[in-house]
Write an enzyme that holds these catalytic residues in place. Structure first.
Site, PDB file in Angstrom:
ATOM      1  N   GLU A  76       0.885  -1.167   0.000  1.00 25.28           N
ATOM      2  CA  GLU A  76       0.000   0.000   0.000  1.00 25.28           C
ATOM      3  C   GLU A  76       0.912   1.203   0.000  1.00 25.28           C
ATOM      4  O   GLU A  76       1.560   1.494   0.999  1.00 25.28           O
ATOM      5  CB  GLU A  76      -0.931  -0.028   1.217  1.00 25.28           C
ATOM      6  CG  GLU A  76      -2.092   0.968   1.119  1.00 25.28           C
ATOM      7  CD  GLU A  76      -1.799   2.300   1.776  1.00 25.28           C
ATOM      8  OE1 GLU A  76      -1.479   3.253   1.015  1.00 25.28           O
ATOM      9  OE2 GLU A  76      -1.873   2.391   2.997  1.00 25.28           O
ATOM     10  N   CYS A 114      -1.883   8.795   2.876  1.00 22.91           N
ATOM     11  CA  CYS A 114      -1.864   8.327   1.494  1.00 22.91           C
ATOM     12  C   CYS A 114      -3.203   8.578   0.811  1.00 22.91           C
ATOM     13  O   CYS A 114      -3.257   8.861  -0.379  1.00 22.91           O
ATOM     14  CB  CYS A 114      -1.531   6.836   1.443  1.00 22.91           C
ATOM     15  SG  CYS A 114       0.098   6.421   2.075  1.00 22.91           S
TER      16      CYS A 114
END
Length: 455
Positions: free
Chosen positions: A228, A262
């Site tokens: 990720e 993110c």
């Protein structure tokens, strides 16, 4: 070697820790593997009870843990409490649902019986970042332990206290010794951990560059990875959006955790006909946010996690301005101690500017205009990243169509900020990574999906 935590609000040293030696790392991995040989055979009811215990421990210690995050990486205290509560929720989720997610799946063939079964694989290495120092770990830890795996954690070097207290809480909840251990090592030690034959897989949350290195090393020894990575999430604001609501949601998404997320909104793609009004609303809402010490209840934005990260962000802002972006709020480093950076809005952002092409990991909003829906979608997808995205419109069918079939991202939301949820799969495409965490898909990433055929 030592690992030192530094308070980003004033630059003072919090504590220095001795790093593990290579011999100690090997011993920890071996002890974790030995724990797995027993843990893998425990039943779901036992694992569930311990995960519920861990959820309670988190809830009981949330004020303490929020203070630790505030001191080590600058998260505002109220956001820290919310993060720990989310960790407790993911433990409860897998305590309640892991048995169902992992039950055998019968598959009809000519055999007397044939099915897929989901078996634990062993010790999984988790390489985790500083921005959500508990949540990032627990969204791996809960499904890993629920599936019968064990874990070793290489946490970011600026949050060693958070890393050690996670191991402590797993023990406090009653899990067997060594099912989850923290490795106090720097990045240079990671390759050797990946190569260790008792480490079976790797999960990483971090930068695209870190993901490339980990994937390359894991691939060289044929070990699965889930990555990720970074994101430059685009939020499309269509001409029929509720602008007041959209501006509030966009501001909240851009500024949560000081913009260091993110899946924070980063690029705001707005129809030309409403761009002036939306920009004014966002300007008002960004101005209203309070920047201050992270241990204060009324602080909305604390310092950036490290001074060099703040300086890199400012360089991206300056390069964007030099390329033609217009700074209408913020954009300057404040005087005084600490790694602070103010809420900043860049307008007139175009492709080729840092604010469009790169991930801005801080409280900087890039406003981009589009003439119509098609151009907005093209601009949103014109990125090396593909983590999340959102659409704002009062036409829900239109919004769902764009989110479901047009945006190139792993999570697409309509009239809401993008967020991770224990019930839903989470992850990205393109340079934002691969694999999924959370939900049924996350717990299936690190199991042996084994075919059993009985004739």
């Amino acid at each position: 070697m030592s690992i030192t935590s530094v308070d980003p609000s004033n630059g003072s040293t919090i504590k220095t820790y001795e790093a593990h030696t290579p011999e100690q790392v090997t011993q920890i991995i071996e002890e974790t593997h030995q724990a797995w040989t027993s843990w893998r055979t425990t039943d779901h009811g036992h694992r569930s009870a311990l995960l519920h215990n861990l959820s309670k421990v988190l809830d009981q210690r949330k004020a303490e843990l929020a203070k630790l995050m505030a001191s080590e990486m600058g998260k505002p205290i109220t956001q820290g409490v919310a993060e720990v509560e989310k960790c407790a929720a993911v433990c409860s989720y897998y305590a309640d649902h892991a048995a169902d997610h992992l039950k055998d799946q019968l598959i009809e063939t000519e055999a007397t019986k044939s099915y897929a079964t989901f078996q634990p694989i062993g010790v999984v290495l988790a390489i985790m970042p500083w921005n959500f120092p508990f949540w990032q770990v627990f969204r791996f830890l809960a499904p890993a332990l629920a599936a019968g795996n064990c874990g070793v954690l290489k946490h970011a070097s600026n949050v060693p206290g958070c890393a050690l207290v996670i191991e402590e809480m797993v023990q406090q909840a009653g899990f067997p010794d060594n099912v989850f251990r923290t490795l106090m090592v720097g990045s240079a030690a990671v390759d050797a951990v990946i190569e260790h034959p008792l480490v079976k897989a790797v999960t990483l949350t971090g930068s695209t560059g870190a993901g490339q290195k980990v994937a390359q090393k894991a691939g060289s020894v044929i070990k699965k990875t889930v990555l990720e990575l970074g994101g430059s999430d685009a939020y499309i604001v269509l001409e029929d959006a509720d602008l007041e609501s959209a501006a509030t949601t966009c501001t909240d998404s851009r500024l949560i955790n000081g913009g260091q997320s993110c899946i924070a909104a980063k690029r705001f793609i707005v129809m030309e006909t409403i761009a002036e009004r939306f920009t004014q609303l966002m300007l008002e809402k960004m101005r209203a946010k309070k920047m201050g010490a992270p241990d204060q209840e009324d602080t909305d934005i604390g310092p950036q996690a490290r001074q060099e990260l703040r300086d890199e962000l400012h360089d991206q802002v300056q390069r964007s301005i030099d390329a033609g972006a217009k700074c209408i709020l913020g954009g300057s480093i404040p005087e005084g101690p600490g790694a602070y950076y103010p809420p900043t809005i860049l307008a007139n952002v175009k492709k080729g500017m840092a604010a469009f092409d790169e991930e801005l990991f801080g409280p900087v909003a890039a406003i981009i205009t589009a003439k119509d829906e098609a151009e907005a979608i093209a601009l949103a997808n014109d990125s090396v990243f593909g983590l999340g995205g959102a659409v704002f419109t009062q036409d829900l069918e239109r919004g769902e169509r764009i989110a479901a079939t047009q945006l190139e991202a792993g999570s697409c939301f309509v009239n809401s900020l993008v967020k991770s949820d224990p019930r839903l799969p989470f992850g990205g495409i393109k340079q934002s990574g691969y694999g999924r965490e959370l939900g049924i898909f996350g717990i299936h990433e690190f199991v042996n999906i084994k075919t059993v055929y009985v004739k």
